[in-house]
Design an enzyme around this catalytic site. Sequence first.
Site, short mmCIF file in Angstrom:
data_model
loop_
_atom_site.label_atom_id
_atom_site.label_comp_id
_atom_site.label_asym_id
_atom_site.label_seq_id
_atom_site.Cartn_x
_atom_site.Cartn_y
_atom_site.Cartn_z
N ARG A 234 0.87 -1.18 0.00
CA ARG A 234 0.00 0.00 0.00
C ARG A 234 0.90 1.23 0.00
O ARG A 234 1.93 1.24 0.70
CB ARG A 234 -0.92 0.03 1.23
CG ARG A 234 -2.09 -0.94 1.17
CD ARG A 234 -3.13 -0.54 0.09
NE ARG A 234 -4.26 -1.45 0.04
CZ ARG A 234 -4.35 -2.51 -0.77
NH1 ARG A 234 -3.36 -2.80 -1.59
NH2 ARG A 234 -5.43 -3.26 -0.77
N ASP A 258 4.22 -0.18 -7.11
CA ASP A 258 2.95 -0.54 -7.75
C ASP A 258 1.81 0.21 -7.05
O ASP A 258 0.67 0.12 -7.48
CB ASP A 258 2.71 -2.05 -7.65
CG ASP A 258 1.47 -2.49 -8.42
OD1 ASP A 258 1.39 -2.15 -9.63
OD2 ASP A 258 0.58 -3.14 -7.84
N GLU A 263 -2.83 7.53 -4.64
CA GLU A 263 -3.19 6.94 -5.94
C GLU A 263 -4.68 7.01 -6.27
O GLU A 263 -5.05 6.89 -7.44
CB GLU A 263 -2.73 5.48 -6.00
CG GLU A 263 -3.53 4.53 -5.10
CD GLU A 263 -3.04 3.08 -5.18
OE1 GLU A 263 -1.83 2.84 -5.11
OE2 GLU A 263 -3.90 2.20 -5.31
N HIS A 295 -0.90 -0.05 -9.74
CA HIS A 295 -1.65 -1.03 -8.93
C HIS A 295 -2.12 -2.21 -9.79
O HIS A 295 -3.31 -2.52 -9.82
CB HIS A 295 -2.84 -0.35 -8.23
CG HIS A 295 -3.21 -1.03 -6.94
ND1 HIS A 295 -3.45 -0.34 -5.77
CD2 HIS A 295 -3.36 -2.34 -6.62
CE1 HIS A 295 -3.74 -1.20 -4.81
NE2 HIS A 295 -3.70 -2.42 -5.30
P1 NAI Z 1 -1.23 -11.23 4.99
O1 NAI Z 1 -2.21 -10.74 5.98
O2 NAI Z 1 -1.22 -12.68 4.61
O3 NAI Z 1 0.26 -10.88 5.50
C1 NAI Z 1 0.64 -9.65 6.01
C2 NAI Z 1 1.79 -9.91 6.98
O4 NAI Z 1 2.32 -8.65 7.38
C3 NAI Z 1 1.36 -10.66 8.24
O5 NAI Z 1 2.21 -11.76 8.46
C4 NAI Z 1 1.50 -9.61 9.34
O6 NAI Z 1 1.86 -10.17 10.60
C5 NAI Z 1 2.60 -8.73 8.77
N1 NAI Z 1 2.66 -7.39 9.34
C6 NAI Z 1 1.65 -6.62 9.82
N2 NAI Z 1 2.12 -5.43 10.22
C7 NAI Z 1 3.47 -5.46 10.01
C8 NAI Z 1 4.51 -4.53 10.23
N3 NAI Z 1 4.27 -3.31 10.75
N4 NAI Z 1 5.77 -4.89 9.90
C9 NAI Z 1 6.03 -6.11 9.38
N5 NAI Z 1 5.07 -7.03 9.14
C10 NAI Z 1 3.81 -6.70 9.44
O7 NAI Z 1 -1.41 -10.30 3.72
P2 NAI Z 1 -0.95 -10.59 2.21
O8 NAI Z 1 -2.01 -11.36 1.52
O9 NAI Z 1 0.43 -11.14 2.22
O10 NAI Z 1 -0.96 -9.12 1.61
C11 NAI Z 1 -0.06 -8.13 2.06
C12 NAI Z 1 -0.52 -6.79 1.53
O11 NAI Z 1 -0.34 -6.74 0.11
C13 NAI Z 1 -2.03 -6.52 1.70
O12 NAI Z 1 -2.31 -5.98 2.97
C14 NAI Z 1 -2.32 -5.52 0.61
O13 NAI Z 1 -2.20 -4.22 1.14
C15 NAI Z 1 -1.21 -5.75 -0.41
N6 NAI Z 1 -1.74 -6.21 -1.70
C16 NAI Z 1 -1.44 -5.49 -2.85
C17 NAI Z 1 -1.93 -5.89 -4.07
C18 NAI Z 1 -1.59 -5.16 -5.34
O14 NAI Z 1 -2.22 -5.42 -6.39
N7 NAI Z 1 -0.60 -4.29 -5.36
C19 NAI Z 1 -2.82 -7.05 -4.18
C20 NAI Z 1 -3.02 -7.76 -2.94
C21 NAI Z 1 -2.52 -7.33 -1.75
#
Ligand code: NAI
Length: 330
Positions: A234, A258, A263, A295
Site C-alpha cells: 500500500r 505498484d 493513488e 496497482h
Molecule cells: P497477509 O495478511 O497474509 O500478511 C501480512 C503480513 O504482514 C502478516 O504476516 C502480518 O503479521 C505482517 N505485518 C503486519 N504489520 C506489520 C509490520 N508493521 N511490519 C512487518 N510485518 C507486518 O497479507 P498478504 O495477503 O500477504 O498481503 C499483504 C498486503 O499486500 C495486503 O495488505 C495488501 O495491502 C497488499 N496487496 C497489494 C496488491 C496489489 O495489487 N498491489 C494485491 C493484494 C494485496
Amino acid sequence: MRVTVFSTKPYDRTFLGAANAAGAHELRFLEAHLAPETAALADGADAVCVFVHDVVDATVLARLAEGGVRLVALRAAGYNNVDLAAAAAHGIAICRVPAYSPYAVAEHAMALLLALVRRTHRAWNRVREGNFALEGLLGVDLHGRTIGVVGTGRIGTVFCRIAAGFGMEILATDPFPNDEVRALGGRYVPLDELLERSEIIVLHAPLTPDSYHLLDREAFRRMRRGVTIVNTSRGALIDTEAAIAALKDGTIGRLGLDVYEEEEGLFFEDRSGSVIQDDLFARLLTFPNVLITAHQAFFTEDALTRIGETTIANLDAYARDGAPLHPVTG
Ligand code: NAI
C-alpha cells in the site's frame, strides 16, 4: 442476493459474471466509486461489492445501512479503506478475498525488482530507437544479495520462496514469524537491523496505523546507500516526500512502486490526455531509477478468476448462513 457492484471495469464484469454464471445473485454493475455522494445508488440492495479505492467510512456505512445493505464484499485482500467499528455499529458484515493469488503480487514485485536492477524498462526504449549501446544499463546480480522482506504473510512468504530460488540472503521482519521463511534460510531480525543491512527492501506488510509511513526520513537515514526498494503493498507505507529526498541524495538507488499513497485520484483510469496535478507523483516520474506500475500486481487471469469465485462464495455463504466465508472483524 441483490448486489450493487461499485467501481467496475469490463474485466470485473467478465470475471464476476463468470463466477455467477448460475445466476444465484443479481449483480448490478456500476462504474461509479462508492463514496458519500454515491452510497444511495445501493438503496434496495442486500450487499455492495467494492474495490480498494471505494470509500467505506462511517458516513458511507450509515447511508448503506439506511438503504438496507447488510454486507460489504471487498473484492480485494486489503481492507484499510473500511471503518470496521462503524460497520459493526450498523450491523453490516464485511468480507474480503484473503488469498486470491499471492503469486500474482509476489511475481510482480520480482518483475519490478528485475526490471530495476537490469534496467529493462530503459533498454526496451533504447532498442526501439535503434540505440544498442550498453552504457548506463549496467546491472547487478541478485544472487548473493541481501534482501529484507517486511511482512511475511501469504505474499511475503511466496516472495521469499522466489528470492531463495535466486540465491539471495533473506532477512525478514514480521510480528508473527513463520517457519516456512526460516526453512528457506530466512532470518527474522528487528526492522532497524533489516533497514541497516539490506541491499534490497520489499514491502509486503498491510497498511495499518502502525505501518503508516514505515519508511520515513528516519528509516531512509538508516539504510545502505543505493538501496533498492520495491513496494507492491500500500502506498502509504512510504512517506513519498521523504522518498523523493532520499532519491535525490542517492540513498535510494532504485525504487519500484505498484502503489502510491495518493493513488486514488490517479490509478485505474486513462489520464494520458490530462495534466497531472499531483506534484509529488509527477516528480517521481522524472527519476530514471524509479519504475511505477499503477496497482496492477493483482491483475492476472488467475487472480481475477479467484477473486470472482471467492466473492461469489462469500455472497453464497451470507445468503445461506447469514455470515460470509471470509469475514473481516475489528
Ligand atoms: P497477509 O495478511 O497474509 O500478511 C501480512 C503480513 O504482514 C502478516 O504476516 C502480518 O503479521 C505482517 N505485518 C503486519 N504489520 C506489520 C509490520 N508493521 N511490519 C512487518 N510485518 C507486518 O497479507 P498478504 O495477503 O500477504 O498481503 C499483504 C498486503 O499486500 C495486503 O495488505 C495488501 O495491502 C497488499 N496487496 C497489494 C496488491 C496489489 O495489487 N498491489 C494485491 C493484494 C494485496
